[in-house]
Design a protein around this motif. Structure first.
Motif, mmCIF file in Angstrom:
data_model
loop_
_atom_site.group_PDB
_atom_site.id
_atom_site.type_symbol
_atom_site.label_atom_id
_atom_site.label_comp_id
_atom_site.label_asym_id
_atom_site.label_seq_id
_atom_site.Cartn_x
_atom_site.Cartn_y
_atom_site.Cartn_z
ATOM 1 N N ASP A 130 -0.167 -19.421 4.392
ATOM 2 C CA ASP A 130 -0.553 -20.729 3.634
ATOM 3 C C ASP A 130 -1.091 -20.959 2.936
ATOM 4 O O ASP A 130 -2.284 -20.697 2.695
ATOM 5 C CB ASP A 130 -1.014 -21.324 5.674
ATOM 6 N N ALA A 131 -0.389 -21.262 1.610
ATOM 7 C CA ALA A 131 -1.155 -20.382 0.343
ATOM 8 C C ALA A 131 -1.680 -22.710 0.119
ATOM 9 O O ALA A 131 -1.863 -23.526 -0.185
ATOM 10 C CB ALA A 131 -0.192 -20.884 -0.862
ATOM 11 N N THR A 138 -4.197 -11.756 -3.798
ATOM 12 C CA THR A 138 -3.882 -10.953 -4.167
ATOM 13 C C THR A 138 -3.102 -9.423 -3.227
ATOM 14 O O THR A 138 -3.574 -9.906 -2.013
ATOM 15 C CB THR A 138 -5.032 -10.241 -5.129
ATOM 16 N N PHE A 139 -2.350 -8.467 -2.715
ATOM 17 C CA PHE A 139 -2.466 -7.932 -1.901
ATOM 18 C C PHE A 139 -3.273 -6.664 -2.195
ATOM 19 O O PHE A 139 -3.613 -5.925 -3.192
ATOM 20 C CB PHE A 139 -0.788 -6.923 -2.537
ATOM 21 N N LEU A 140 -3.728 -6.656 -0.965
ATOM 22 C CA LEU A 140 -4.930 -5.346 -0.728
ATOM 23 C C LEU A 140 -3.872 -4.158 0.159
ATOM 24 O O LEU A 140 -3.346 -4.189 1.003
ATOM 25 C CB LEU A 140 -5.908 -5.215 -0.091
ATOM 26 N N PHE A 141 -4.078 -2.995 0.034
ATOM 27 C CA PHE A 141 -2.917 -1.825 0.059
ATOM 28 C C PHE A 141 -3.911 -0.317 -0.151
ATOM 29 O O PHE A 141 -4.864 -0.089 -0.980
ATOM 30 C CB PHE A 141 -1.776 -2.092 0.209
ATOM 31 N N ASP A 142 -3.484 0.629 0.638
ATOM 32 C CA ASP A 142 -3.917 2.216 1.034
ATOM 33 C C ASP A 142 -2.892 2.695 -0.841
ATOM 34 O O ASP A 142 -2.448 1.933 -0.683
ATOM 35 C CB ASP A 142 -3.561 3.072 1.330
ATOM 36 N N LYS A 143 -4.128 2.958 -1.384
ATOM 37 C CA LYS A 143 -3.254 3.938 -2.499
ATOM 38 C C LYS A 143 -3.843 5.177 -2.280
ATOM 39 O O LYS A 143 -3.964 5.969 -2.425
ATOM 40 C CB LYS A 143 -4.158 3.617 -3.986
ATOM 41 N N PRO A 144 -2.330 5.634 -2.060
ATOM 42 C CA PRO A 144 -2.097 7.174 -2.232
ATOM 43 C C PRO A 144 -2.284 8.011 -2.808
ATOM 44 O O PRO A 144 -2.978 7.678 -4.439
ATOM 45 C CB PRO A 144 -0.880 7.342 -1.653
ATOM 46 N N GLY A 145 -2.934 9.147 -3.052
ATOM 47 C CA GLY A 145 -3.436 10.510 -4.302
ATOM 48 C C GLY A 145 -1.918 11.182 -4.404
ATOM 49 O O GLY A 145 -2.579 11.973 -5.668
ATOM 50 N N THR A 146 -1.061 11.516 -3.663
ATOM 51 C CA THR A 146 -0.417 12.217 -4.139
ATOM 52 C C THR A 146 0.908 11.741 -3.076
ATOM 53 O O THR A 146 1.747 11.093 -3.022
ATOM 54 C CB THR A 146 -0.515 13.571 -3.180
ATOM 55 N N ALA A 159 0.557 -4.107 3.584
ATOM 56 C CA ALA A 159 -0.612 -4.620 2.816
ATOM 57 C C ALA A 159 -1.151 -5.957 3.504
ATOM 58 O O ALA A 159 -0.121 -7.188 4.042
ATOM 59 C CB ALA A 159 0.486 -4.752 1.308
ATOM 60 N N THR A 160 -2.196 -6.388 3.222
ATOM 61 C CA THR A 160 -2.997 -6.984 3.444
ATOM 62 C C THR A 160 -2.517 -8.205 1.993
ATOM 63 O O THR A 160 -2.947 -7.479 1.183
ATOM 64 C CB THR A 160 -4.539 -7.221 3.587
ATOM 65 N N VAL A 161 -2.456 -9.531 2.533
ATOM 66 C CA VAL A 161 -2.722 -11.180 1.251
ATOM 67 C C VAL A 161 -4.380 -11.499 1.103
ATOM 68 O O VAL A 161 -4.713 -11.972 2.599
ATOM 69 C CB VAL A 161 -1.820 -11.593 1.597
ATOM 70 N N ALA A 164 -9.164 -14.968 -3.288
ATOM 71 C CA ALA A 164 -10.332 -15.353 -4.158
ATOM 72 C C ALA A 164 -12.023 -14.678 -3.655
ATOM 73 O O ALA A 164 -12.374 -13.682 -4.284
ATOM 74 C CB ALA A 164 -10.147 -16.094 -4.654
ATOM 75 N N ASP A 165 -11.563 -14.750 -2.284
ATOM 76 C CA ASP A 165 -13.028 -14.724 -1.353
ATOM 77 C C ASP A 165 -13.185 -13.167 -1.261
ATOM 78 O O ASP A 165 -13.991 -12.759 -0.531
ATOM 79 C CB ASP A 165 -13.506 -15.569 -0.622
ATOM 80 N N GLY A 166 -12.017 -12.712 -1.555
ATOM 81 C CA GLY A 166 -11.821 -11.638 -0.866
ATOM 82 C C GLY A 166 -11.120 -11.580 1.178
ATOM 83 O O GLY A 166 -10.770 -10.127 1.494
ATOM 84 N N ILE A 167 -11.539 -12.560 1.495
ATOM 85 C CA ILE A 167 -10.850 -12.572 3.006
ATOM 86 C C ILE A 167 -9.732 -12.273 3.269
ATOM 87 O O ILE A 167 -8.612 -13.227 2.690
ATOM 88 C CB ILE A 167 -11.403 -14.130 3.688
ATOM 89 N N ALA A 168 -8.950 -11.545 4.431
ATOM 90 C CA ALA A 168 -7.884 -11.390 4.530
ATOM 91 C C ALA A 168 -6.796 -12.973 5.673
ATOM 92 O O ALA A 168 -7.658 -13.843 6.032
ATOM 93 C CB ALA A 168 -7.489 -10.787 6.026
ATOM 94 N N VAL A 169 -5.634 -13.179 4.794
ATOM 95 C CA VAL A 169 -4.871 -14.313 5.537
ATOM 96 C C VAL A 169 -3.638 -13.826 5.284
ATOM 97 O O VAL A 169 -3.181 -15.222 6.610
ATOM 98 C CB VAL A 169 -4.484 -15.383 4.140
ATOM 99 N N ALA A 170 -3.510 -12.708 5.482
ATOM 100 C CA ALA A 170 -2.013 -12.302 6.439
ATOM 101 C C ALA A 170 -2.177 -10.990 6.178
ATOM 102 O O ALA A 170 -2.084 -10.270 4.798
ATOM 103 C CB ALA A 170 -1.081 -13.116 5.853
#
Length: 226
Positions: A130-131, A138-146, A159-161, A164-170
């Protein structure tokens, strides 16, 4: 008698006519510039002028996230698909379909005409949330090194959305096959010829650009503007 040029005189560049394949190349370059410009503004995800557009939320997608649909509407088809883009979302419930994609340079020797990179891509993902008006997500996800780590991530990627406060919404999940089949197919728009070349040639050029290295892209641009 020696003559001296007037330093105040500015020499104007001489423009030469562009024909045939060069015309197509310049048309493609215009698309590249348009795509780059899109990274600094929001991509609207609606048709017309709906209520709430002035209070749209923003979903920031980094280059690894390729958004293809928002609320059933196609929003992709950029010449370069590794752009960081902002998507304007109408306030309320939104459904975003995307894939996660990374490109890794090959360490082994490649043959002539063979791609110089490995592409690691997830299955289509869907996230619903719900926007809120004027909120930034923003999208939050693990970033691989290789590449190996990236491949291992794909089996259970999500991925987690976050707001702006850093709290996950979905949190995203793999788009179910029956969900894809249930959608009414949208007829593909007939692509207009570019510079006398049909859409298949344009698609081929796009595919070549996608797999080209940064040095190869720079060399191509230098050649096109010679």
């Amino acid at each position: 008698m020696r003559t001296f040029s007037n330093p105040a005189v500015v020499r104007r560049p001489v423009w030469r006519p562009v024909h045939g394949a060069r015309a197509l190349l310049f048309a493609l370059l215009a698309l590249v510039i348009t795509g780059c410009a899109s990274s600094v503004s929001s991509v609207e995800t609606w048709d017309g002028s709906p209520a709430g557009a002035s209070d749209a939320a923003t979903l920031k997608a980094p280059g690894e996230i390729q958004v293809s649909e928002v609320n059933g509407r196609r929003v992709g088809n950029f010449l370069m698909d590794d752009l960081a883009l902002d998507y304007a979302l109408l306030p309320g419930q939104n459904e975003v379909v995307f894939t996660y994609k990374t490109i890794w340079a090959k360490t082994e020797v490649v043959g002539n005409g063979e791609s110089k990179v490995h592409v690691v891509e997830s299955e289509p993902q869907v996230v619903r949330f719900d926007a809120q008006p004027n909120e930034v997500y923003t999208f939050l996800f693990d970033k691989p090194g290789t590449k190996v780590e990236a491949e291992q991530m794909m089996a259970g990627f999500s991925a987690t959305v976050v707001g702006a406060d850093g709290i996950a919404v979905a949190k995203s999940s793999e788009r179910a096959l029956d969900q894809v089949a249930a959608r009414t197919p949208v007829p593909a728009a007939t692509a207009a010829p570019v510079g006398g070349i049909d859409a298949s040639a344009l698609d081929t050029l796009k595919a070549v650009w996608e797999t080209a290295s940064e040095d190869e892209k720079k060399a191509f641009l230098r050649w096109a503007f010679e």
